[in-house]
Design a protein around this motif. Structure first.
Motif, PDB file in Angstrom:
ATOM      1  N   GLY A   2       1.730  36.865  33.119  1.00 17.20           N
ATOM      2  CA  GLY A   2       1.394  35.569  33.539  1.00 17.20           C
ATOM      3  C   GLY A   2       1.020  34.824  32.329  1.00 17.20           C
ATOM      4  N   LEU A   3       0.806  33.399  32.796  1.00 16.93           N
ATOM      5  CA  LEU A   3       0.281  32.491  31.901  1.00 16.93           C
ATOM      6  C   LEU A   3      -0.969  32.907  31.054  1.00 16.93           C
ATOM      7  CD1 LEU A   3       1.653  29.810  31.117  1.00 16.93           C
ATOM      8  CD2 LEU A   3       0.125  28.692  32.795  1.00 16.93           C
ATOM      9  N   ARG A   4      -1.799  33.649  31.912  1.00 20.05           N
ATOM     10  CA  ARG A   4      -3.292  33.917  31.132  1.00 20.05           C
ATOM     11  C   ARG A   4      -2.938  35.288  30.440  1.00 20.05           C
ATOM     12  NH1 ARG A   4      -4.218  29.420  32.914  1.00 20.05           N
ATOM     13  NH2 ARG A   4      -3.887  29.184  30.697  1.00 20.05           N
ATOM     14  N   ASP A   5      -1.963  36.111  30.355  1.00 18.98           N
ATOM     15  CA  ASP A   5      -1.749  36.999  29.759  1.00 18.98           C
ATOM     16  C   ASP A   5      -1.515  36.769  28.354  1.00 18.98           C
ATOM     17  OD1 ASP A   5      -2.317  38.769  31.752  1.00 18.98           O
ATOM     18  OD2 ASP A   5      -0.337  38.508  32.679  1.00 18.98           O
ATOM     19  N   ILE A   6      -1.008  35.426  28.004  1.00 13.14           N
ATOM     20  CA  ILE A   6      -0.487  34.996  26.720  1.00 13.14           C
ATOM     21  C   ILE A   6      -1.754  34.300  26.026  1.00 13.14           C
ATOM     22  CG2 ILE A   6       1.013  33.512  25.502  1.00 13.14           C
ATOM     23  CD1 ILE A   6       2.530  35.818  26.950  1.00 13.14           C
ATOM     24  N   ASP A   7      -1.990  34.823  24.789  1.00 19.49           N
ATOM     25  CA  ASP A   7      -3.029  34.132  23.895  1.00 19.49           C
ATOM     26  C   ASP A   7      -2.505  33.577  22.454  1.00 19.49           C
ATOM     27  OD1 ASP A   7      -3.027  36.696  22.984  1.00 19.49           O
ATOM     28  OD2 ASP A   7      -5.092  37.208  23.003  1.00 19.49           O
ATOM     29  N   GLY A   8      -1.299  34.015  22.478  1.00 22.47           N
ATOM     30  CA  GLY A   8      -0.728  33.544  21.045  1.00 22.47           C
ATOM     31  C   GLY A   8       0.641  32.865  21.242  1.00 22.47           C
ATOM     32  N   LEU A   9       0.744  31.919  20.431  1.00 23.45           N
ATOM     33  CA  LEU A   9       2.141  30.902  20.414  1.00 23.45           C
ATOM     34  C   LEU A   9       2.630  30.636  19.003  1.00 23.45           C
ATOM     35  CD1 LEU A   9       4.400  29.666  22.361  1.00 23.45           C
ATOM     36  CD2 LEU A   9       2.898  27.537  22.038  1.00 23.45           C
ATOM     37  N   LEU A  10       3.858  31.014  18.789  1.00 23.68           N
ATOM     38  CA  LEU A  10       4.560  30.655  17.548  1.00 23.68           C
ATOM     39  C   LEU A  10       5.731  29.981  18.041  1.00 23.68           C
ATOM     40  CD1 LEU A  10       4.182  33.747  15.441  1.00 23.68           C
ATOM     41  CD2 LEU A  10       2.776  31.692  15.119  1.00 23.68           C
TER      42      LEU A  10
ATOM     43  N   ARG B 259      -5.807  31.762  21.545  1.00 24.11           N
ATOM     44  CA  ARG B 259      -6.586  32.141  20.457  1.00 24.11           C
ATOM     45  C   ARG B 259      -5.794  32.119  19.138  1.00 24.11           C
ATOM     46  NH1 ARG B 259      -8.779  37.869  20.006  1.00 24.11           N
ATOM     47  NH2 ARG B 259      -6.910  38.675  21.183  1.00 24.11           N
ATOM     48  N   TYR B 260      -4.463  31.835  18.936  1.00 20.83           N
ATOM     49  CA  TYR B 260      -3.596  32.068  17.835  1.00 20.83           C
ATOM     50  C   TYR B 260      -2.144  31.090  18.204  1.00 20.83           C
ATOM     51  CZ  TYR B 260      -0.329  34.107  14.665  1.00 20.83           C
ATOM     52  OH  TYR B 260       0.731  34.190  13.579  1.00 20.83           O
ATOM     53  N   GLY B 261      -1.894  30.397  17.109  1.00 22.77           N
ATOM     54  CA  GLY B 261      -0.820  29.448  17.493  1.00 22.77           C
ATOM     55  C   GLY B 261      -0.459  28.762  16.128  1.00 22.77           C
ATOM     56  N   ALA B 262       0.773  28.688  15.934  1.00 20.64           N
ATOM     57  CA  ALA B 262       1.517  27.863  14.752  1.00 20.64           C
ATOM     58  C   ALA B 262       2.964  27.631  15.005  1.00 20.64           C
ATOM     59  CB  ALA B 262       0.987  28.844  13.510  1.00 20.64           C
ATOM     60  N   GLU B 263       3.234  26.525  13.852  1.00 19.13           N
ATOM     61  CA  GLU B 263       4.718  26.188  13.936  1.00 19.13           C
ATOM     62  C   GLU B 263       5.419  26.933  12.823  1.00 19.13           C
ATOM     63  OE1 GLU B 263       5.483  22.091  14.504  1.00 19.13           O
ATOM     64  OE2 GLU B 263       7.165  22.076  13.140  1.00 19.13           O
ATOM     65  N   ILE B 264       6.089  27.575  12.614  1.00 20.02           N
ATOM     66  CA  ILE B 264       6.798  28.348  11.587  1.00 20.02           C
ATOM     67  C   ILE B 264       8.027  27.905  11.151  1.00 20.02           C
ATOM     68  CG2 ILE B 264       7.595  30.592  10.827  1.00 20.02           C
ATOM     69  CD1 ILE B 264       5.210  31.726  11.989  1.00 20.02           C
ATOM     70  N   THR B 265       8.473  27.295   9.965  1.00 21.49           N
ATOM     71  CA  THR B 265       9.589  26.615   9.585  1.00 21.49           C
ATOM     72  C   THR B 265      10.088  27.517   8.314  1.00 21.49           C
ATOM     73  OG1 THR B 265       8.744  24.441  10.518  1.00 21.49           O
ATOM     74  CG2 THR B 265      10.661  24.464   8.897  1.00 21.49           C
ATOM     75  N   ALA B 266      11.351  27.944   8.783  1.00 21.60           N
ATOM     76  CA  ALA B 266      12.113  28.540   7.662  1.00 21.60           C
ATOM     77  C   ALA B 266      13.456  28.324   8.158  1.00 21.60           C
ATOM     78  CB  ALA B 266      11.769  30.102   7.530  1.00 21.60           C
ATOM     79  N   GLY B 267      13.926  27.355   8.485  1.00 27.89           N
ATOM     80  CA  GLY B 267      15.229  26.887   8.936  1.00 27.89           C
ATOM     81  C   GLY B 267      15.916  27.866   9.978  1.00 27.89           C
TER      82      GLY B 267
ATOM     83  N   ILE C  88       8.841  36.277  14.427  1.00 25.56           N
ATOM     84  CA  ILE C  88       8.572  37.655  15.130  1.00 25.56           C
ATOM     85  C   ILE C  88       7.835  38.680  14.228  1.00 25.56           C
ATOM     86  CG2 ILE C  88       9.770  39.817  15.856  1.00 25.56           C
ATOM     87  CD1 ILE C  88      12.234  37.645  16.685  1.00 25.56           C
ATOM     88  N   ARG C  89       7.999  38.724  13.179  1.00 24.91           N
ATOM     89  CA  ARG C  89       7.095  39.735  12.138  1.00 24.91           C
ATOM     90  C   ARG C  89       5.679  39.033  12.248  1.00 24.91           C
ATOM     91  NH1 ARG C  89       8.343  41.343   6.074  1.00 24.91           N
ATOM     92  NH2 ARG C  89       6.853  42.843   5.794  1.00 24.91           N
ATOM     93  N   ASP C  90       5.529  37.633  12.191  1.00 25.32           N
ATOM     94  CA  ASP C  90       4.103  37.324  12.186  1.00 25.32           C
ATOM     95  C   ASP C  90       3.345  37.646  13.574  1.00 25.32           C
ATOM     96  OD1 ASP C  90       4.173  36.586   9.453  1.00 25.32           O
ATOM     97  OD2 ASP C  90       4.038  34.451   9.753  1.00 25.32           O
ATOM     98  N   ALA C  91       4.087  37.541  14.570  1.00 20.86           N
ATOM     99  CA  ALA C  91       3.601  37.809  15.947  1.00 20.86           C
ATOM    100  C   ALA C  91       3.184  39.283  15.874  1.00 20.86           C
ATOM    101  CB  ALA C  91       4.681  37.536  16.950  1.00 20.86           C
ATOM    102  N   ALA C  92       4.138  40.186  15.468  1.00 18.23           N
ATOM    103  CA  ALA C  92       3.933  41.569  15.428  1.00 18.23           C
ATOM    104  C   ALA C  92       2.560  41.800  14.519  1.00 18.23           C
ATOM    105  CB  ALA C  92       4.836  42.436  14.946  1.00 18.23           C
ATOM    106  N   LEU C  93       2.232  41.236  13.322  1.00 13.20           N
ATOM    107  CA  LEU C  93       1.102  41.336  12.903  1.00 13.20           C
ATOM    108  C   LEU C  93      -0.190  40.777  13.463  1.00 13.20           C
ATOM    109  CD1 LEU C  93       2.442  40.098   9.200  1.00 13.20           C
ATOM    110  CD2 LEU C  93       1.544  42.571   9.740  1.00 13.20           C
TER     111      LEU C  93
END
Ligand code: ZN
Lengths: 135, 387
Positions: free
Chosen positions: B42-50, B75-83, B91-96
């Protein structure tokens, strides 16, 4: 519709296009390691040195690859299609993008010898271009 | 070490194609809700967003806009731009992030409404903006022409024919016909590809990817959470990246891109090789792209990729299926989203149960995405079991 020309030029780009307006294709050569690079930038891409000199290129090159563009990317190019976008390997080493213009341009092949020419896009705004060497 | 320690817990797709009256943000939220539901979270289970980026809805901080829109607390979020390669980095950063304790469960989302939000002419014009403003764009360069330069050189060096490129589009269309959410679901023939409008020779209309409204999402969490989830987990076994250039005029080589280095790094992390992979999703902005990438990832020798499609190996029933959802050529493409769908499809194939689209062997999958003009690369290797 007028074809585009680079705007808001950096210092190195301004030098490059000013030379083109006077009929020269100029490249930068590193004073420390001898690397010749394109496109114009303020420091050597091989060693990072900012000590370089502009050299005049011979204007000779060969076609590394090309595409005949049939679908204009923007309205500015609608009157231009079909045209040739090519990568030319300059005799001095660097690779640059160009159109192949002039007679027989659409019959261009990989490996064709090219020579420098210039395209006036109005008001002294001059773009380096290449054409096939006859024979 | 990252191997085996993060899992894909859920995947989701938004509506795809022309979805009028819906913003890029809403498409992203739709895909994200479906991925969370798929994971059983659910919504409260998510604490990171890329997130990746949107061209139609260019918020200064896109992930923040999406988090607020959905009601996420992060707790953690970012926009990642590599085209087009963004999803591989995300996905790799989320895993890390989950492995290091920075977040517990990270949503990875990409979406844009390029079909209705931009219109075809504006979307094509945007492709011109990828060229160098001084040294490429004034020559009428745009992305199809840049990939055409690659395709022409490849055909010149290895004797590949227009039919070989066309066969990639035809094979992927056949796969898309079995995908309930694919944008293009009418069969395609080699003759139709060859008769389609030339865009930038040798590339024709059907050699080019779609322009779609689409969003995709995945939920990434720690492997220890596997028992809490709605589905069998899919493990991230390996990841690798490489960058060589931004503009095609500055590429060290038109054919030997950084893809091989990225794939080798991913294989090294996973302790696997090309022969261990059951199914592959290879970036396919144009038909030439998956051919090159199949070679870079070790599935064919340089210059010999066409055989994968000629003898049917790359089809769903084949010995080595590629892009079983139809890829960007037939399923959907909207910015970084086409690449993200490769991971969505890899997860679905590894779980099994995709019906007519299900491949026979599905224990390992390789995903390769790239951005720019073969500029930046990311390879991901997934498996149903830790290795
Ligand atoms: Zn130097």
């Amino acid at each position: 519709m007028a074809l585009p020309f680079p705007e808001s030029l950096t210092a190195e780009a301004a030098h490059f296009f000013a030379a083109a307006a006077q009929g020269r294709l100029e490249l930068q050569r590193c004073a420390d390691c001898g690397k010749i690079w394109f496109y114009p930038r303020p420091a050597c891409v091989a060693c990072g040195s900012t000590d370089y000199a502009w050299i005049r290129a011979s204007g000779r090159g060969t076609v590394h690859s090309f595409s005949v563009v049939r679908r204009a990317p923007t309205p500015e190019f609608r009157d231009r299609v079909p045209y040739v976008v090519a990568l030319v390997d300059l005799a001095e080493g660097p690779r640059m993008m160009t159109n192949v213009v002039g007679e027989g341009a659409l019959e261009v092949s990989i490996g064709d010898a090219l020579e420098l020419t210039f395209e006036d896009r109005g008001a002294g705004r001059t773009l380096p271009q290449f054409r096939r060497i006859a024979g | 070490m990252l191997r085996n320690r993060a899992i894909i817990a859920g995947v989701g797709e938004s509506r795809i194609g022309k979805v009028p009256g819906v913003s890029a943000l809403e498409l992203c939220a739709e895909a994200a809700r479906r991925a969370m539901a798929d994971a059983g979270l659910g919504l409260r289970d998510i604490d990171g967003l890329l997130t990746a980026y949107s061209m139609t809805t260019p918020y200064p901080v896109f992930y923040g806009a999406l988090a607020e829109f959905m009601g996420l607390e992060l707790r953690y979020g970012a926009e990642i731009t590599a085209g087009g390669g963004s999803s591989g980095v995300m996905i790799r950063d989320a895993a890390l992030a989950v492995v290091s304790g920075r977040a517990e469960a990270v949503l990875v989302v990409s979406g844009d409404n390029r079909a209705t939000g931009m219109g075809r002419d504006n979307a094509v014009a945007a492709l011109a903006a990828w060229g160098h403003p001084y040294y490429e764009y004034p020559y009428g360069g745009f992305i199809p022409a840049y990939y055409a330069l690659v395709a022409r050189r490849y055909m010149h060096e290895f004797g590949a024919a227009a039919e070989d490129l066309a066969r990639v589009a035809v094979t992927q269309r056949a796969s898309a016909c079995r995908h309930p959410n694919a944008q293009m679901r009418t069969p395609l023939t080699i003759e139709a590809v060859l008769a389609s409008k030339p865009i930038a020779e040798p590339l024709r209309l059907y050699d080019c990817c779609l322009i779609s409204d689409a969003a995709g999402a995945l939920v990434v969490t720690r492997a220890e959470r596997a028992a809490d989830l709605a589905h069998k987990p899919v493990y991230l076994l390996g990841a690798g990246e490489a960058f060589t250039h931004e503009h095609i005029l500055a590429a060290p080589s038109l054919l030997d891109s950084g893809a091989r280095r990225a794939a080798e790094a991913a294989y090294a992390m996973a302790g696997l090789g090309p022969r261990d992979i059951d199914v592959a999703m290879l970036y396919d902005c144009f038909t030439i792209t998956p051919m090159l990438l199949a070679e870079d990832c070790g599935f064919a020798a340089r210059g010999e990729a066409a055989a994968l499609w000629q003898d049917g190996r790359a089809s769903i029933e084949g010995r080595f299926p590629i892009n079983t959802h139809g890829g960007m050529l037939s399923h959907a493409h909207a910015g970084a989203t086409g690449g993200l769908f490769e991971s969505v499809e890899a997860v679905r194939q590894l779980r099994g149960g995709e019906g007519a689209r299900q491949v026979k062997r599905h224990e390992t999958a390789l995903v390769h995405v790239e951005g720019g003009i073969l500029s930046n690369h990311a390879t991901l290797i997934y498996g149903t079991q830790p290795v």
